[in-house]
Design a protein around this motif. Structure first.
Motif, short mmCIF file in Angstrom:
data_model
loop_
_atom_site.label_atom_id
_atom_site.label_comp_id
_atom_site.label_asym_id
_atom_site.label_seq_id
_atom_site.Cartn_x
_atom_site.Cartn_y
_atom_site.Cartn_z
N ASP A 189 116.56 77.68 139.16
CA ASP A 189 115.69 78.66 139.83
C ASP A 189 114.24 78.49 139.39
OD1 ASP A 189 117.91 79.60 141.08
OD2 ASP A 189 118.17 81.36 139.78
N ILE A 190 114.05 78.30 138.08
CA ILE A 190 112.69 78.15 137.57
C ILE A 190 112.06 76.87 138.09
CG2 ILE A 190 111.34 77.76 135.46
CD1 ILE A 190 113.23 79.69 134.04
N HIS A 191 112.87 75.79 138.11
CA HIS A 191 112.33 74.51 138.59
C HIS A 191 111.94 74.59 140.06
CE1 HIS A 191 112.48 70.36 140.15
NE2 HIS A 191 112.01 70.04 138.96
N ASP A 192 112.74 75.34 140.84
CA ASP A 192 112.47 75.43 142.27
C ASP A 192 111.35 76.40 142.60
OD1 ASP A 192 114.50 73.64 142.65
OD2 ASP A 192 116.01 75.15 143.14
N LEU A 195 107.95 76.36 138.23
CA LEU A 195 107.36 75.07 137.87
C LEU A 195 106.61 74.46 139.04
CD1 LEU A 195 110.16 73.42 135.68
CD2 LEU A 195 107.99 74.37 134.95
N GLN A 196 107.13 74.60 140.24
CA GLN A 196 106.42 74.04 141.38
C GLN A 196 105.09 74.75 141.63
OE1 GLN A 196 108.98 73.88 144.79
NE2 GLN A 196 110.41 72.43 143.86
N VAL A 197 105.08 76.07 141.43
CA VAL A 197 103.82 76.81 141.59
C VAL A 197 102.81 76.38 140.53
CG1 VAL A 197 102.78 79.09 141.47
CG2 VAL A 197 104.94 78.78 142.69
N LEU A 198 103.25 76.26 139.27
CA LEU A 198 102.34 75.81 138.23
C LEU A 198 101.82 74.40 138.51
CD1 LEU A 198 104.19 77.13 135.04
CD2 LEU A 198 102.10 78.03 136.07
N GLU A 223 103.20 74.76 132.19
CA GLU A 223 104.27 73.99 132.83
C GLU A 223 104.98 73.11 131.81
OE1 GLU A 223 104.94 70.50 136.17
OE2 GLU A 223 102.94 70.92 135.38
N ALA A 224 104.20 72.45 130.93
CA ALA A 224 104.81 71.58 129.92
C ALA A 224 105.70 72.38 128.98
CB ALA A 224 103.72 70.84 129.14
N VAL A 225 105.21 73.55 128.55
CA VAL A 225 106.00 74.40 127.64
C VAL A 225 107.27 74.88 128.34
CG1 VAL A 225 106.03 76.56 126.36
CG2 VAL A 225 103.99 75.11 126.31
N SER A 384 103.87 66.66 138.18
CA SER A 384 102.82 67.35 138.90
C SER A 384 101.52 66.59 138.78
CB SER A 384 102.65 68.75 138.31
OG SER A 384 102.35 68.65 136.94
N GLY A 385 100.84 66.43 139.88
CA GLY A 385 99.54 65.81 139.86
C GLY A 385 99.59 64.32 139.72
N SER A 386 100.73 63.68 139.84
CA SER A 386 100.81 62.24 139.70
C SER A 386 100.01 61.57 140.78
CB SER A 386 102.27 61.79 139.79
OG SER A 386 102.35 60.40 139.74
#
Length: 397
Positions: A189-192, A195-198, A223-225, A384-386
């Protein structure tokens, strides 16, 4: 505990069967010398069998008062035997009026408290039985019953204790499995969502610049934490092996984003350590040539019998022929720390780079050795940001 239920039911069946056996002996001997008293003892045994069966079926009632009363009733029925049997008490092969029924409380004590309490109850009942035999002058005094009582108490107590421990371990395993499933659900749930918002805030902040860039940087740190917090817990790793994900996640920081599969990346421990060292050397190159605040991304995946780890950055890139010139000049950071180390493992290293396009180092290590198993599963996706997707990479030897 539920695991003890079959033991208590077995004791209840033993009580009933022993009661029937004692009643059959009473009928065979026509009530001995005192038939009224003898059948009264059988009646008491029947009533207590019903009461004890009901009481032991309730977990809340399995306490010391019930256990002590159970033992005292058995002793009372045993010690009244001489008054029922009269002169026949000392005859060879004659059993007490309750016969094998007196073993029931021994079994109950053993199931409740283990082999030690089973032995204590056996000693009490055996002492009463031996006292009767000595009192009647029976010679030689047979100790068969006492030995059997001790064996029953110790063996049943030991088995009950093992069953109780097995039940506790099973309960802990069930609780741990439920907790892990809940953790995995929350991680998905957090990944979907979070994390995507961050990741979006971080990427858009870097593109807009100014105060938005600072907001993006803070989003990247969180996001990293958060990725480390929801990272899958390491599964049971065979002895001599290691989960490469654990070693790679140690590099996660606000500047370094690590993406790993949901399944373990199991390698022999020395292979995993050398692979992680090669990744660390690649990150050192990023800091040395792109600055301490340079962003980098680590991707790990398993497919086609190999584990592939990719390290990307947004630095100035490497000019064509620069690596060969560095090796010729004696600077062996890439040649030895990365290529040489992975070559010793039977793996390969490929570079995709260009001036102003950043650098991508692809490290591939075979899944070899007895501790390696077939692993599969998609990676958690591009970081993210790649700056580039894997579809756009260019590989040069």
């Amino acid at each position: 505990m539920a695991i003890e239920g079959p033991f208590w039911r077995a004791i209840a069946v033993f009580r009933v069967a022993s009661l029937v056996y004692a009643a059959a002996l009473m009928a065979q001997h026509r009530g001995y010398e005192q038939p009224v008293l003898g059948w009264l003892v059988i009646g008491v045994m029947a009533l207590w069998t019903a009461a004890a069966t009901f009481a032991y079926s309730r977990e809340s009632a399995r306490r010391w008062p019930l256990l002590v009363i159970d033992l005292l009733v058995a002793l009372a029925c045993l010690l009244v035997s001489p008054y029922v049997e009269g002169a026949g008490q000392g005859a060879e092969g004659t059993m007490p009026v309750p016969a094998t029924w007196i073993a029931a409380p021994v079994l109950a004590w053993a199931v409740h408290g283990g082999r030690r309490l089973g032995a204590v109850a056996a000693a009490v009942v055996a002492a009463g039985d031996l006292w009767l035999r000595v009192r009647t002058g029976q010679a030689p005094v047979l100790i068969n019953g006492a030995v059997l009582l001790f064996l029953a108490g110790v063996v049943v107590g030991h088995v009950a204790r093992l069953a109780r421990q097995a039940g506790e371990r099973m309960q802990r395993a069930i609780e741990m499995e439920a907790a892990q499933r809940e953790r995995d659900r929350l991680a998905r749930d957090i990944h979907d969502s979070v994390l995507q918002v961050l990741a979006l805030v971080q990427r858009r902040g870097r593109q807009i610049g100014g105060e938005a860039a600072e907001l993006g940087r803070l989003a990247g740190e969180q996001e990293a934490v958060l990725r480390q917090l929801v990272a899958p817990a390491s599964a049971a790793v065979p002895v001599g092996s290691a989960d490469l994900r654990t070693l790679l996640l140690a590099h996660a920081s606000p500047q370094v984003t690590v993406s790993t599969p949901a399944t373990p990346l199991i390698l022999p421990a020395p292979v995993a350590a050398e692979t992680a060292a090669a990744v660390r050397a690649a990150l050192d190159n990023v800091r040395d040539h792109c600055g301490p605040d340079a962003r980098a991304w680590i991707f790990a995946e398993s497919s086609d019998g190999a584990i592939t780890v990719t390290v990307r950055d947004e630095g100035p890139g490497i000019a064509e022929g620069r690596l060969a010139e560095a090796a010729a000049a004696g600077r062996l950071g890439v040649a030895q720390s990365i290529r040489g180390r992975i070559a010793d493992l039977g793996g390969t290293v490929a570079f995709a780079t260009g001036v102003g396009e950043g650098t991508e180092v692809e490290i591939s290590v075979p899944l070899s050795g007895p501790t390696s198993g077939p692993l599969s599963g998609p990676a958690s996706g591009p970081a993210s940001g790649s700056p580039r997707s894997r579809g756009g990479q260019r590989t040069r030897g």
